[in-house]
Design an enzyme around this catalytic site. Structure first.
Site, PDB file in Angstrom:
ATOM      1  N   LYS A   1      -9.949   5.936  18.339  1.00  0.00           N
ATOM      2  CA  LYS A   1      -9.575   7.359  18.511  1.00  0.00           C
ATOM      3  C   LYS A   1      -9.994   8.189  17.297  1.00  0.00           C
ATOM      4  O   LYS A   1     -10.256   9.383  17.419  1.00  0.00           O
ATOM      5  CB  LYS A   1      -8.072   7.496  18.814  1.00  0.00           C
ATOM      6  CG  LYS A   1      -7.110   6.992  17.723  1.00  0.00           C
ATOM      7  CD  LYS A   1      -6.788   8.001  16.656  1.00  0.00           C
ATOM      8  CE  LYS A   1      -6.023   7.404  15.504  1.00  0.00           C
ATOM      9  NZ  LYS A   1      -5.807   8.345  14.391  1.00  0.00           N
TER      10      LYS A   1
ATOM     11  N   ASP B   1      -2.506   8.383  20.740  1.00  0.00           N
ATOM     12  CA  ASP B   1      -3.020   8.698  19.404  1.00  0.00           C
ATOM     13  C   ASP B   1      -4.301   9.528  19.488  1.00  0.00           C
ATOM     14  O   ASP B   1      -4.584  10.352  18.607  1.00  0.00           O
ATOM     15  CB  ASP B   1      -3.276   7.386  18.635  1.00  0.00           C
ATOM     16  CG  ASP B   1      -2.995   7.529  17.148  1.00  0.00           C
ATOM     17  OD1 ASP B   1      -2.675   8.652  16.706  1.00  0.00           O
ATOM     18  OD2 ASP B   1      -3.116   6.520  16.427  1.00  0.00           O
TER      19      ASP B   1
ATOM     20  N   GLY C   1       0.853  -1.203   0.000  1.00  0.00           N
ATOM     21  CA  GLY C   1       0.000   0.000   0.000  1.00  0.00           C
ATOM     22  C   GLY C   1       0.874   1.232   0.000  1.00  0.00           C
ATOM     23  O   GLY C   1       1.649   1.452   0.935  1.00  0.00           O
TER      24      GLY C   1
ATOM     25  N   PHE D   1       0.663   6.649   4.428  1.00  0.00           N
ATOM     26  CA  PHE D   1       1.347   5.981   5.540  1.00  0.00           C
ATOM     27  C   PHE D   1       2.326   4.914   5.058  1.00  0.00           C
ATOM     28  O   PHE D   1       3.445   4.820   5.572  1.00  0.00           O
ATOM     29  CB  PHE D   1       0.317   5.391   6.511  1.00  0.00           C
ATOM     30  CG  PHE D   1       0.904   5.103   7.867  1.00  0.00           C
ATOM     31  CD1 PHE D   1       1.765   5.994   8.480  1.00  0.00           C
ATOM     32  CD2 PHE D   1       0.588   3.934   8.553  1.00  0.00           C
ATOM     33  CE1 PHE D   1       2.315   5.744   9.738  1.00  0.00           C
ATOM     34  CE2 PHE D   1       1.115   3.669   9.807  1.00  0.00           C
ATOM     35  CZ  PHE D   1       1.981   4.565  10.406  1.00  0.00           C
ATOM     36  N   GLY D   2       1.919   4.122   4.066  1.00  0.00           N
ATOM     37  CA  GLY D   2       2.823   3.097   3.547  1.00  0.00           C
ATOM     38  C   GLY D   2       4.110   3.713   3.015  1.00  0.00           C
ATOM     39  O   GLY D   2       5.224   3.233   3.276  1.00  0.00           O
TER      40      GLY D   2
ATOM     41  N   GLY E   1      -0.024   4.487  -0.117  1.00  0.00           N
ATOM     42  CA  GLY E   1      -0.668   5.746   0.252  1.00  0.00           C
ATOM     43  C   GLY E   1       0.284   6.532   1.141  1.00  0.00           C
ATOM     44  O   GLY E   1       1.494   6.249   1.184  1.00  0.00           O
TER      45      GLY E   1
END
Ligand SMILES: NC(=O)C1=CN([C@@H]2O[C@H](COP(=O)(O)OP(=O)(O)OC[C@H]3O[C@@H](n4cnc5c(N)ncnc54)[C@H](O)[C@@H]3O)[C@@H](O)[C@H]2O)C=CC1
Ligand SMILES: O=C(CO)COP(=O)(O)O
Length: 317
Positions: free
Chosen positions: A182, A235, A7, A11-12, A9
């Site tokens: 969260k 978080d 992935g 974050f990846g 995106g």
């Protein structure tokens, strides 16, 4: 140990950069590699260039050769991606980096991994970590949760970097629920601030939201200390207080009655739906999450949502 990130995106891509920076070999798998291969930048993390040491691939079988696979797609795509691996992943560690609850099974990422890839070891990487911060190498600390203590220890050493301090845990359910829930509370906080409410409102929502997070997590077998740690409280604080958060910004837009780009990943909206269904099934009171689900689907206004929450019967804390 070789590592593949599945992935590409925000974050990846950030994780691949962070891990490569510490000298490890990293493969980054993307569904569509065209932009990544031509510009070495993810459309979801513009302005950040992949170092040479990150190899980009569109071939899932090649990624599956790595010892450790980091799954960094949105939660609702996790099972689709796992289904695309056509060889067994025996002996591999699968680390879910997504934050949410699967709407089809009402389970978190670790359960999805165990169900679809029982031959591999599931783990969770979660905690306060905006992709842009990770890509820039700004320091933070995260939770690496794995039921198998020895594999958890090995993953902790593989994935930690000088800027990314990883704390180990065996409480997988607590870690994944902290990260999923969260986001729902961040939408609620954004909506209230968007409506012109104050920091006192936000602090109250965060605290009562944390009570809901802990209630559901403990009911599902988590340890309360995990919720008080990086994956829960850590978080929650980040996401409810920063406009970098997409969940918070989605809430802000609801509160300001402004449109929000539907292509932006907002995990909390689907998580609120999953929590509402789960809470009904098990008979748990999750009023803020239920209200965020109604807000996200447009079936209640922010004003009515707040009025409903404030008019609940008075009770002991
Ligand atoms: N962006 C951030 O700061 C952080 C994100 N996360 C979590 O990481 C997960 C991914 O989020 P982002 O990277 O931010 O999302 P994103 O919106 O930046 O990127 C999602 C990526 O997943 C790909 N994707 C979607 N469905 C797919 C499918 N079926 N098959 C293959 N690829 C698919 C998209 O093409 C896109 O590249 C989420 O669960 C999020 O909560 C966790 C920590 C920080
Ligand atoms: O999970 C995150 C930070 O830890 C990212 O939050 P958003 O998905 O709300 O941007």
């Amino acid at each position: 140990m070789s590592i593949a990130v599945i992935g590409a995106g925000a974050f990846g891509t950030a994780l691949a950069i962070s891990i490569a920076r510490s000298g490890a070999e990293v493969t980054l798998w993307a569904r569509d590699t065209s932009a990544l291969q031509s510009t070495r930048q993810s459309l979801r993390l513009p302005g950040v260039t992949l170092p040479e040491s990150v190899s980009v691939t569109g071939d899932l079988a090649q990624s599956a050769l790595a010892d450790t696979l980091l799954l960094a797609t949105p939660m609702q795509s996790l099972s689709t991606v796992l289904d695309q691996f056509d060889t067994p992943l025996s002996g591999k560690a699968l680390v879910a980096c997504c934050k949410g609850i699967d709407l089809n099974t009402l389970t978190g990422p670790a359960e999805v991994l165990s169900r679809l890839k029982p031959e591999a070891t599931p783990a969770i990487l979660t905690g306060p970590s905006f992709a842009a911060d990770i890509a820039r190498g700004l320091p933070t600390a995260l939770t690496l949760a794995c039921q198998d203590e020895a594999i958890g220890r090995s993953l902790q050493h593989q994935l930690a970097t000088p800027a990314l301090r990883l704390y180990r845990s065996t409480d997988v359910i607590g870690a994944e629920l902290g990260g999923a829930l969260k986001n729902v509370i961040a939408i609620a906080c954004g909506a209230c601030i968007g409506q012109g409410m104050g920091d006192s409102t936000r602090a109250a929502l965060m605290t009562r939201g944390f009570a809901e997070m802990t209630r559901l997590a403990i009911h599902l077998g988590a340890r309360s200390e995990t919720l008080s740690g990086l994956s829960g409280m850590g978080d929650l604080a980040l996401t409810c207080m920063s406009e970098q958060s997409r969940n918070y910004r989605f809430g802000l837009a609801l509160g300001q009655e402004k449109p929000f780009d539907p292509t932006i990943t907002v995990e909390g909206a689907k998580t609120a739906e999953a929590v509402t269904r789960l809470a009904q099934q098990i008979g748990l009171d999750m009023p803020i999450c239920q209200m965020v689900h109604q807000l996200s689907t447009g079936s209640v206004s922010v004003t009515d949502a707040i009025r409903t929450l404030l008019s609940r019967p008075l009770k002991e804390e």
